[in-house]
Design a protein around this motif. Structure first.
Motif, PDB file in Angstrom:
ATOM      1  N   GLU A  12     -52.882 -25.655  24.868  1.00 22.08           N
ATOM      2  CA  GLU A  12     -52.533 -26.563  26.105  1.00 22.08           C
ATOM      3  C   GLU A  12     -53.509 -26.161  27.229  1.00 22.08           C
ATOM      4  OE1 GLU A  12     -50.401 -24.113  25.265  1.00 22.08           O
ATOM      5  OE2 GLU A  12     -48.379 -25.526  24.264  1.00 22.08           O
ATOM      6  N   ASP A  13     -53.607 -25.140  27.039  1.00 19.79           N
ATOM      7  CA  ASP A  13     -55.458 -25.012  28.355  1.00 19.79           C
ATOM      8  C   ASP A  13     -56.824 -25.698  27.657  1.00 19.79           C
ATOM      9  OD1 ASP A  13     -54.039 -22.931  29.092  1.00 19.79           O
ATOM     10  OD2 ASP A  13     -54.685 -21.750  28.632  1.00 19.79           O
ATOM     11  N   LEU A  14     -56.737 -25.594  26.097  1.00 16.53           N
ATOM     12  CA  LEU A  14     -58.237 -26.827  25.904  1.00 16.53           C
ATOM     13  C   LEU A  14     -57.226 -28.314  26.800  1.00 16.53           C
ATOM     14  CD1 LEU A  14     -60.597 -26.584  24.769  1.00 16.53           C
ATOM     15  CD2 LEU A  14     -59.076 -26.851  22.530  1.00 16.53           C
ATOM     16  N   GLY A  15     -56.435 -28.918  25.630  1.00 20.50           N
ATOM     17  CA  GLY A  15     -55.800 -30.117  26.201  1.00 20.50           C
ATOM     18  C   GLY A  15     -55.867 -30.438  28.490  1.00 20.50           C
ATOM     19  N   CYS A  16     -55.297 -29.333  28.251  1.00 20.87           N
ATOM     20  CA  CYS A  16     -55.571 -29.622  30.621  1.00 20.87           C
ATOM     21  C   CYS A  16     -57.016 -30.149  29.958  1.00 20.87           C
ATOM     22  CB  CYS A  16     -54.992 -28.348  30.489  1.00 20.87           C
ATOM     23  SG  CYS A  16     -53.583 -28.525  30.801  1.00 20.87           S
ATOM     24  N   ARG A  17     -57.984 -29.075  29.879  1.00 21.89           N
ATOM     25  CA  ARG A  17     -59.081 -29.033  29.596  1.00 21.89           C
ATOM     26  C   ARG A  17     -60.137 -29.943  29.888  1.00 21.89           C
ATOM     27  NH1 ARG A  17     -61.413 -23.816  27.663  1.00 21.89           N
ATOM     28  NH2 ARG A  17     -61.708 -24.497  26.589  1.00 21.89           N
ATOM     29  N   VAL A 740     -55.148 -44.524  24.545  1.00 25.88           N
ATOM     30  CA  VAL A 740     -57.078 -44.355  25.172  1.00 25.88           C
ATOM     31  C   VAL A 740     -57.010 -42.842  25.529  1.00 25.88           C
ATOM     32  CG1 VAL A 740     -58.816 -44.329  26.683  1.00 25.88           C
ATOM     33  CG2 VAL A 740     -57.240 -46.878  26.252  1.00 25.88           C
ATOM     34  N   VAL A 741     -57.348 -42.388  24.778  1.00 26.13           N
ATOM     35  CA  VAL A 741     -57.708 -40.702  24.715  1.00 26.13           C
ATOM     36  C   VAL A 741     -58.869 -40.638  25.167  1.00 26.13           C
ATOM     37  CG1 VAL A 741     -57.467 -38.407  23.258  1.00 26.13           C
ATOM     38  CG2 VAL A 741     -56.719 -40.203  22.733  1.00 26.13           C
ATOM     39  N   CYS A 742     -58.768 -39.113  26.329  1.00 26.01           N
ATOM     40  CA  CYS A 742     -59.984 -38.429  27.611  1.00 26.01           C
ATOM     41  C   CYS A 742     -60.821 -37.711  27.326  1.00 26.01           C
ATOM     42  CB  CYS A 742     -59.207 -38.836  28.910  1.00 26.01           C
ATOM     43  SG  CYS A 742     -61.228 -38.311  29.727  1.00 26.01           S
ATOM     44  N   ALA A 743     -61.830 -37.356  26.627  1.00 29.72           N
ATOM     45  CA  ALA A 743     -61.458 -35.948  26.494  1.00 29.72           C
ATOM     46  C   ALA A 743     -63.400 -36.001  26.627  1.00 29.72           C
ATOM     47  CB  ALA A 743     -62.503 -35.914  24.926  1.00 29.72           C
ATOM     48  N   PRO A 745     -67.181 -35.545  27.729  1.00 31.77           N
ATOM     49  CA  PRO A 745     -67.753 -36.991  28.639  1.00 31.77           C
ATOM     50  C   PRO A 745     -67.101 -38.020  27.952  1.00 31.77           C
ATOM     51  CG  PRO A 745     -69.334 -35.854  27.267  1.00 31.77           C
ATOM     52  CD  PRO A 745     -67.972 -35.079  27.014  1.00 31.77           C
ATOM     53  N   TYR A 746     -66.101 -38.093  27.149  1.00 35.85           N
ATOM     54  CA  TYR A 746     -65.988 -39.173  26.230  1.00 35.85           C
ATOM     55  C   TYR A 746     -64.899 -39.925  26.669  1.00 35.85           C
ATOM     56  CZ  TYR A 746     -69.559 -37.308  23.530  1.00 35.85           C
ATOM     57  OH  TYR A 746     -70.617 -36.857  23.141  1.00 35.85           O
ATOM     58  N   VAL A 747     -64.628 -41.388  26.177  1.00 32.05           N
ATOM     59  CA  VAL A 747     -63.235 -41.405  26.754  1.00 32.05           C
ATOM     60  C   VAL A 747     -63.063 -42.634  25.569  1.00 32.05           C
ATOM     61  CG1 VAL A 747     -64.251 -43.745  27.521  1.00 32.05           C
ATOM     62  CG2 VAL A 747     -61.614 -43.295  27.562  1.00 32.05           C
ATOM     63  N   LEU A 748     -61.770 -42.407  24.706  1.00 30.90           N
ATOM     64  CA  LEU A 748     -61.958 -43.124  22.950  1.00 30.90           C
ATOM     65  C   LEU A 748     -60.620 -43.723  23.246  1.00 30.90           C
ATOM     66  CD1 LEU A 748     -62.454 -39.574  22.960  1.00 30.90           C
ATOM     67  CD2 LEU A 748     -62.627 -40.552  19.909  1.00 30.90           C
ATOM     68  N   ALA A 749     -61.168 -45.407  22.456  1.00 25.82           N
ATOM     69  CA  ALA A 749     -59.919 -45.957  22.718  1.00 25.82           C
ATOM     70  C   ALA A 749     -59.306 -46.559  21.129  1.00 25.82           C
ATOM     71  CB  ALA A 749     -60.488 -47.656  23.464  1.00 25.82           C
ATOM     72  N   SER A 839     -62.583 -29.639  20.313  1.00 21.33           N
ATOM     73  CA  SER A 839     -63.682 -28.314  21.020  1.00 21.33           C
ATOM     74  C   SER A 839     -65.572 -29.453  20.489  1.00 21.33           C
ATOM     75  CB  SER A 839     -63.815 -27.474  20.120  1.00 21.33           C
ATOM     76  OG  SER A 839     -63.716 -27.277  18.464  1.00 21.33           O
ATOM     77  N   ASN A 840     -65.276 -29.910  19.671  1.00 20.85           N
ATOM     78  CA  ASN A 840     -66.246 -30.943  19.647  1.00 20.85           C
ATOM     79  C   ASN A 840     -66.675 -31.516  19.914  1.00 20.85           C
ATOM     80  OD1 ASN A 840     -66.531 -29.692  16.819  1.00 20.85           O
ATOM     81  ND2 ASN A 840     -66.102 -30.853  16.000  1.00 20.85           N
ATOM     82  N   LEU A 841     -65.491 -32.740  20.518  1.00 13.81           N
ATOM     83  CA  LEU A 841     -66.158 -33.970  21.997  1.00 13.81           C
ATOM     84  C   LEU A 841     -66.029 -32.832  23.150  1.00 13.81           C
ATOM     85  CD1 LEU A 841     -63.264 -35.708  20.060  1.00 13.81           C
ATOM     86  CD2 LEU A 841     -65.165 -36.177  20.245  1.00 13.81           C
TER      87      LEU A 841
END
Length: 984
Positions: A12-17, A740-743, A745-749, A839-841
């Motif tokens: 959860e913490d990682l997902g929030c970050r 769409v997923v935000c990670a 510095p990336y945003v993935l469609a 963690s890679n993203l």
């Protein structure tokens, strides 16, 4: 001997970050003033200064920085569509005028997506404001009209209907239009400055450079002789030596770069201003300043250089003590943000990494500068002039009756020709293709296009590289969420718990149809929306109770065993959302038609998953939730997202999308405010993602091809400030995404057959990965997706043979970090599950690993060679020094250099918790014998085989080459990226 256990994790913490980002990584704007030797102010200017992050928690040390987000933005082999997909192929071009009587051109081609056997329509709309590019799916049963293509590009009204252009010479003109997007080759200035020099006249008057400056030039590129030079010349004279005799030149990722070096340009003793040198360097958009001296000496400022054209300065200093380079970037205030961000501190001891970083930074910087008003207005005027001129040349042919324009409007794309004219049409298409291929070859030979593939090594690991998670997954996926390192999946066969390398476990049978779910490990909760229509409900389960059923294999729950888990008032719901940044309470908003039901769960941080709470907590957590209020909307929401306010007290908001708008709803009062209105006839809402820039809420609003970023300010007088801001921006996807997923510095469609990866801060394209039959499965922490792969009877043996005959320096095709390809004719298609580690993203390591609910008990076994083998778990939690100590001792054991047993130190005890997979050909292997040793390691999908042989017998060597990795007794364990030890 499999023991199931449950534990807390940081998913959860990682997902929030993941939703947190900051533009401060890209510098801050400062007013820079330069003065002469007497202290009088000469010039001043506002520049964005990048000097590395000032984050106090940053623990990077010089020489230890290894990032993965160093990418060319908007790379030409992804953006130059006409050259890549159209030129030299049969395609259609149209001409027309819009409602404002502005001419436009449309190009359409039915092409194969990156040779992956995925047919798609690529479309380019040329207008004076720029080019618009979209991909449209191909359907063999549905024809695509020009009208529908233009409608997808928000062009519905015309002054003159589009007509098709038959003449093949149009390809030359359209290629010229595409070249207006910017040059694929670059020229950068390099200015040498001695210690203490404060004016540009002093810097340009340096006749020669120091030894360290010469080494820096040698690092940048090769010294070439200008006379007779046939490559990219960057405005230098290659015939009469009027601009010097030599220069520095290089090719980087398909781009030719010429450096205008101040000490190599003509020097004049009579001219103190060195006009000839300033004529070249002063007209470069980007200039490198190599400054001698200590860091304490007066620093360079952009205002020292008198140039209205140079927008970016890269200040480079060399430190002899640790043989390192320090970098600092100055960008004119109007230049949009561009990456990569500088490390902290911005010191590089690896010179090759420094060169790659600088070149990527400068190329991205020049591309960003072309978007400033100074350059964009010039480009727009040029494009408008070219389009109008081309339109005026083409339209008279329509009235003369020449066979240049097709009188049919809105004809089908790539239509079938009538039989009577088929031969004539085939001859025209042959000539069309011949001229296009000749033009493509000529453009390539001239060097006016970037290479289709980057010239970097294939072995470079990209952050979005996927890992195989579950092979040959036969079920249809409805929804899923990660649970530790496992995946809880709702399928047509029921609810399954899947872990890598282990058989799936059924948790609920297929009578329970879950349409939406969230696994909240820190709160020991599973939230799910089940069934559909009037029967849909929100169910809440305690994870520990579900885990207990898995451990004891007591029963597989059905729909009828979940009556006590239903939340009241939620019957008939079609959507729900939870707050991603859990503060003092968990908030759930349930949508029942046009009503929003707000439910909260108060919790104490001490009541997380512990052994005592497992015993004392009741099985059903329904009683812990409380109903707060009901909010009525004008229409049922299609997309819903919770936005946390800065205080969490009466300022939390709900973003809802319906009809043609995004609204913000105050959770406390129920008042709604217009956030964004969509000005199109048809709206396909995709997502509203809450992101937090330095703690302040913002929203990524995604619909159709568009992604808008809107900053949401705190409530002022009872209403949020949602007016347009300088921080707002928008960009367009090349294809309509369904998720769409935000990670950062990336945003993935995610589309039906590709993953489009862009940067959050500017929307620039980084990469497009073709993934056949793609389905996003889960993305709250790690990203899981389902895609097609090929299964053939001889694929394994064939790949092993290829691997054994390939050198480590030349990776074979299957070793390259590519996504799966679709099945060929005669092969059996199957669906696999893949994972992209978050963690890679996000580029940050996980503080502690995630333990899987299906993790096996650690049991040591002894192999035939007498070496202890440990089964794999994901609970490795060692410090960097402990890992290095373990790796060193392990290496000595493998090489037979350590006969004494390991002492029972704390590190050795922790080593017992580390596991090694057995009998998995995808992982590495170690074979030990008296005559030879083979060490084969596999980290994150890359294979590299090293042969340490003491035998000279070629026959035995050949036999070893054909050996299968799976025949070796045990395998090396794999660590996180930053802790991988190279066993040589």
């Amino acid at each position: 001997l499999m023991k199931r256990f449950s534990s807390s994790s940081v998913s959860e913490d990682l997902g929030c970050r993941r939703g947190e980002f900051s533009r401060k990584h890209y510098g801050s704007v400062e007013l820079l003033i330069s003065s002469d030797a007497d202290g009088a102010i000469q010039r001043a200017g506002r520049f964005r200064v990048e000097n590395g992050s000032s984050d106090e928690n940053t623990d990077y040390a010089p020489g230890t920085w290894h990032r993965t987000d160093v990418h060319l933005e908007n790379p030409e082999y992804h953006t130059r569509w006409y050259f890549k997909y159209f030129l030299g192929k049969v395609h259609q071009n149209y001409i027309g005028t819009d409602a404002e009587k502005n001419p436009f051109f449309l190009s359409v081609v039915l092409s194969d997506q990156n040779n992956q056997r995925i047919p798609q329509y690529h479309s380019i709309l040329w207008r004076k404001t720029g080019t618009q590019k979209i991909c449209l799916p191909y359907s063999p049963t549905k024809t695509l009209s020009v009208k529908s293509i233009l409608s997808a590009m928000s062009l519905d009204k015309f002054e003159k209907s589009p007509r098709e252009i038959f003449h093949p010479e149009i390809q030359k003109d359209l290629l010229v239009l595409e070249e207006q997007e910017g040059s694929v080759n670059f020229k950068f200035g390099v200015l040498y400055a001695k210690d203490g020099q404060l004016t540009d006249d002093e810097m340009f008057s340096n006749e020669t450079g120091s030894e360290t400056f010469q080494r820096f030039l040698h690092l940048l590129g090769d010294t070439i002789t200008l006379k007779g030079w046939s490559g990219y010349r960057g405005g230098l004279d290659t015939k009469n030596n009027t601009t010097g005799t030599c220069s520095i030149y290089t090719v980087f990722q398909g781009h030719e770069i010429m450096f205008h070096v101040s000490t190599m340009l003509p020097y004049s003793r009579e001219n103190k201003q060195q006009v000839e040198r300033k004529r070249h360097i002063g007209n470069d958009i980007v200039t490198i300043i190599f400054q001698e001296g200590e860091e304490s000496s007066p620093a360079f400022k952009p205002s020292m250089i008198r140039s209205h054209f140079t927008h970016i300065f890269a200040l480079v200093r060399y430190n002899k003590q640790n043989d390192s380079y320090r970098l600092k970037i100055f960008s004119e205030e109007s230049v949009p943000l561009f990456g990569p961000p500088l490390p902290s501190p911005p010191v590089f001891t690896n010179h090759q990494e420094f060169r790659d970083f600088v070149l990527v930074k400068l190329i991205n910087g020049e591309k960003a500068t072309l978007e400033t008003p100074t350059f964009s207005q010039k480009r727009q005027r040029t494009l408008d002039m070219l389009i109008r001129s081309l339109y005026q040349d083409m339209m008279p042919d329509l009235h003369k009756g020449n066979n240049v324009l097709n009188r049919r409007s809105f004809s089908d794309v790539l239509p079938e020709s009538p039989k009577s004219t088929r031969k004539k049409e085939e001859a025209r298409q042959a000539e069309f293709v011949r001229l296009g291929q000749a033009l493509k070859l000529k453009t390539t030979v001239k060097g006016d296009t970037a290479a289709n593939l980057a010239t970097t090594s294939f072995c470079k690991k990209e952050p979005w590289e996927s890992q195989s998670f579950c092979s040959n997954f036969p079920h249809e996926v409805v929804c899923a969420d990660s649970w530790g390192q496992s995946l809880l999946v709702s399928t047509d066969a029921g609810i399954l718990l899947i872990d890598d390398g282990q058989p799936s476990v059924q948790v609920f049978d297929k009578t329970l149809q879950i349409k939406q779910m969230n696994v909240l490990e820190a709160l020991d909760l599973l939230i799910a929306r089940t069934d559909k229509g009037k029967d849909s409900r929100i169910l809440v389960f305690r994870l520990s109770a579900v885990q207990k059923d898995i451990e004891t294999k007591k029963m597989i729950r059905s729909k009828y065993d979940c009556r006590e888990n239903k939340l009241e008032r939620t019957k008939g719901c079609h959507l729900y959302a939870i707050n991603t940044h859990h503060g003092s309470e968990l908030r759930i908003v349930v949508a029942i038609r046009n009503k929003l039901l707000l439910v909260t769960k108060k919790y104490n941080l001490h009541n997380t998953l512990t052994s005592t709470s497992l015993i004392s907590s009741p099985e059903s957590p329904v009683e812990e939730f409380q109903y707060i209020r009901e909010i009525c909307l004008s229409d049922p929401p299609v997309v819903m997202t919770l936005v946390d306010g800065p205080t969490g007290d009466s300022d939390n908001m709900i973003c809802v999308a319906y009809r043609h708008q995004f609204d913000l709803v105050n959770e406390s009062t129920g008042e709604s405010y217009r956030l964004h209105h969509v000005e199109t006839n048809r709206v396909n809402f995709v997502a509203a993602i809450d992101v937090y820039e330095d703690g302040e809420a913002g929203l990524l609003l995604c619909y159709n091809y568009v992604c808008q970023y809107r900053k949401v300010y705190p409530f002022s007088g009872g209403s949020p400030l949602v007016q347009p801001s300088a921080y707002d921006f928008h960009f367009s996807w090349n294809q309509v995404p369904y998720a769409v997923v935000c990670a950062f510095p990336y945003v993935l469609a995610f589309t039906t057959d590709s993953i489009e990866i862009r940067l959050v801060v500017n929307g620039n394209l980084v990469h497009t990965a073709v993934v056949p039959e793609l389905q996003l499965v889960a993305s709250r922490s790690d990203i899981y997706f389902k895609a097609t792969a090929t299964v053939t009877g001889s694929s394994d043996s064939r790949s092993k043979k290829m691997s054994s005959k390939s050198s480590p320096q030349t990776p074979t095709a299957y070793e390259k970090p590519e996504f799966p390809i679709p099945s060929l004719e005669g092969e059996v298609p199957c669906k696999n599950l893949y994972k992209i580690p978050l963690s890679n993203l996000v580029g940050r390591s996980i503080e502690r690993p995630l333990k899987s609910p299906l993790a096996p008990k650690v049991i040591a076994t002894t192999t035939s060679s007498g070496i202890i083998s440990l089964p794999v778990t994901h609970s490795l939690s060692l410090s960097r020094m402990e890992i290095k100590e373990i790796a060193s001792r392990t290496r000595k054991e493998l090489l037979g250099l350590l006969d004494e047993p390991m002492p029972k130190t704390e590190s050795a005890q922790k080593l017992k918790k580390v596991s090694r997979r057995q009998s998995d050909p995808k992982q590495g292997a170690v074979r030990s014998s008296s005559s030879d040793r083979i060490v084969s390691s596999s980290f994150e999908g890359f294979s590299e085989r090293r042969h340490l042989s003491t035998s000279s017998d070629p026959d035995t060597s050949a036999n070893r080459e054909e050996s299968s990795p799976s025949s070796y007794p045990f395998q090396l364990f794999s660590l996180y990226d930053e802790d991988i030890i190279d066993l040589k």
